[in-house]
Design an enzyme around this catalytic site. Structure first.
Site, PDB file in Angstrom:
ATOM      1  CD  GLU A 234      -2.587   1.781   0.225  1.00 15.31           C
ATOM      2  OE1 GLU A 234      -2.454   2.826  -0.256  1.00 15.31           O
ATOM      3  OE2 GLU A 234      -3.134   1.020  -0.538  1.00 15.31           O
ATOM      4  CG  LEU A 235       3.487   1.052  -2.400  1.00 12.70           C
ATOM      5  CD1 LEU A 235       4.203   0.477  -3.627  1.00 12.70           C
ATOM      6  CD2 LEU A 235       4.279   0.881  -1.255  1.00 12.70           C
ATOM      7  N   GLY A 236       2.038   4.916  -2.206  1.00 12.36           N
ATOM      8  CA  GLY A 236       1.821   6.583  -2.207  1.00 12.36           C
ATOM      9  C   GLY A 236       0.813   6.971  -3.032  1.00 12.36           C
ATOM     10  CB  CYS A 268      -1.709   6.961   1.258  1.00 14.82           C
ATOM     11  SG  CYS A 268      -2.945   6.063   1.932  1.00 14.82           S
ATOM     12  CD  GLU A 362       2.052  10.327  -1.017  1.00 12.67           C
ATOM     13  OE1 GLU A 362       0.980   9.854  -0.448  1.00 12.67           O
ATOM     14  OE2 GLU A 362       2.820   9.568  -1.157  1.00 12.67           O
ATOM     15  CB  VAL A 363       3.026  17.340  -1.278  1.00 16.01           C
ATOM     16  CG1 VAL A 363       3.806  18.401  -0.185  1.00 16.01           C
ATOM     17  CG2 VAL A 363       3.033  17.913  -2.710  1.00 16.01           C
ATOM     18  CG  PHE A 364       3.190  12.145   3.156  1.00 15.73           C
ATOM     19  CD1 PHE A 364       2.068  11.169   2.403  1.00 15.73           C
ATOM     20  CD2 PHE A 364       3.296  11.690   4.240  1.00 15.73           C
ATOM     21  CE1 PHE A 364       1.525  10.185   3.201  1.00 15.73           C
ATOM     22  CE2 PHE A 364       2.774  10.846   4.969  1.00 15.73           C
ATOM     23  CZ  PHE A 364       1.855   9.994   4.584  1.00 15.73           C
TER      24      PHE A 364
END
Length: 468
Positions: A234-236, A268, A362-364
């Site tokens: 389960e990733l970005g 995410c 993806e900035v997160f």
């Protein structure tokens, strides 16, 4: 057992205070933990299903009973605001209750056969499961693998992010201990990347459930493949939020604010890209920026705030570098773009270049980009023009048109007339493309597929005779 990795201070990001000192695991600890887990797993899997279910139900009740204390740790160690920390505690309890139904779920099926025999498939525990969870929502992102894996008869090696080891690790182990989980079945291994590598490489670990960045996930997947074991990744994400021409701007901004800035954007599923019809674009940017400027940022343990701190200086500096890059390349910083300590202001970037990092990656963090579009076809192309495919939100007065639009955009999750950050324990969760390996969490079907192996079994009344 004390780990060989020394100790680590758990730091409150809002204040810099030391909350606790925890022991760290080293590589030798993984082998010892895996050996103990393997022994405990055999006895656990042999128990009647009702006994495993009872432990999971008690764990769910204990999450509820101790919610206030656990929420406090979540607020201070992770930086979550109390409502979101409370939501995480609620989902964690729900995950245990959902998992409690798995031991009594049908675990196989009868098969037809041309031979005079009984033929069936059987789902059996995988054995030892490695769970590697991140810092941002450590309760949910740990329990969604830990609970079903245990319920289905497995043992678990849990490696939480060292920055949130109390919330994501110690609390979980203590809850299951109090619930009556036999010793050795849930082993806590807080540590760095080398510990995660050792978990993936250990031959007794047959399945790995990893949640984290796409970069780290690629490494986990490659390593798992080399050792011929399954990895659920389960990733970005860099989720799109499409505002169609017929949308109510005020309602869309309300949805967007939640999807943008909940947990400081450290989710995410957070909205990264707002794709807004050109007829609404200027009004939308103005109102979204005003909403961002009105938000209160501060210590969630001390004050009533909308947003807390980002997790550490490295995260903050990366966010700010990307914001400055977009501004230098001609984007308008309509709100935010500043910080004090680890408190980064909610930020709106209007019309960045499509290859600007803040838009493409993806900035997160609490930063979103807003761009205009002219037609549904263009909106679909823009939303799909990314390596990621986790969540998608569409706001429209015509829900069926929104669903039709969603069919053109590859994502694992779609919400029509809602924002992108949603989670329920019984719902499939996962992404496509570089966001992961599909729905491997949520719901009996996904959990059973994730944490069991399929065995083919046949029975004959008499031994078969062969012409040799």
């Amino acid at each position: 057992m004390e780990g060989v990795g020394g100790t680590l201070d758990s730091i409150e990001p809002a204040t810099g205070d030391v909350l606790a000192t925890v022991g760290l695991a080293g590589v030798p600890d993984v082998a010892r933990a895996a050996e103990g887990a393997e022994r405990a797993q055999r006895q656990w899997a042999a128990l009647p299903p009702s006994q495993r279910a009872a432990v999971l139900r008690r764990a769910g009740a204990l999450w509820e009973q101790h919610a206030e204390e656990i929420i406090g740790w979540n607020v201070r160690e992770v930086g979550s605001i109390p409502p979101f920390a409370g939501f995480a505690a609620h989902v964690t309890a729900s995950q245990c209750y959902e998992a409690a139904a798995l031991p009594s779920h049908p675990l196989g099926q009868m098969l037809s056969s041309d031979e005079p025999r009984l033929s069936f498939s059987q789902r059996v525990p995988a054995g030892v499961v490695g769970v590697i969870s991140p810092f941002n929502v450590p309760l949910i992102l740990g329990i969604r693998a830990v609970a079903p894996a245990l319920a289905l008869g497995n043992a678990v090696l849990l490696k939480p992010d060292p920055r949130t080891v109390v919330t994501g690790g110690v609390a979980m182990v203590r809850i299951f201990e109090e619930a009556g989980l036999p010793k050795g079945l849930l082993q806590l291994l807080p540590g760095g990347a080398e510990v995660g590598t050792a978990i993936v490489e250990d031959p007794r670990v047959r399945v790995v459930a990893f949640t984290g960045s796409t970069r780290a996930g690629r490494s986990v997947g490659e390593l798992a493949g080399r050792h011929l074991k399954r990895a659920h990744l389960e990733l970005g994400g860099n989720s799109a939020f499409i505002v169609r021409h017929d949308a109510d701007v005020d309602k869309a901004v309300n949805l967007a604010t939640w999807g943008n800035y909940l947990n400081q954007g450290q989710i995410c599923m957070s909205i990264g890209r707002h794709i807004v019809h050109e007829s609404l674009y200027d009004d939308y940017v103005t109102k979204l920026a005003a909403k961002a400027e009105s938000m209160v940022v501060g210590n969630p343990a001390a004050d009533q705030v909308h947003m807390g701190p980002v997790i550490d200086e490295a995260q903050r500096d990366r966010i700010h570098t990307w914001v400055r890059e977009a501004a230098e390349r001609g984007a308008t910083v309509a709100a935010g773009g500043t910080y004090e300590g680890l408190f980064y202001r909610p930020t709106v970037i209007a019309d960045p270049p499509r290859d600007a990092t803040v838009y493409a990656e993806e900035v997160f963090g609490p930063v979103v980009s807003v761009i205009p579009y002219a037609t549904d076809e263009e909106a679909a192309e823009l939303a799909a023009d990314t390596e990621y495919g986790l969540s998608l939100g569409i706001v429209t007065a015509d829900a069926l048109a929104g669903l039709e639009l969603a069919q053109r955009i590859p994502t694992g999750i779609v919400h029509i007339n809602d924002q992108t950050v949603n989670d329920e324990a019984n719902s499939p969760f996962g992404g496509v493309r570089s966001s992961g390996t599909g729905s491997r969490h949520g719901g009996a079907e996904a959990d059973i597929e994730a944490f069991t192996e399929t065995r083919w079994v046949t029975l004959r009344r008499e031994p078969a005779q062969y012409p040799l």
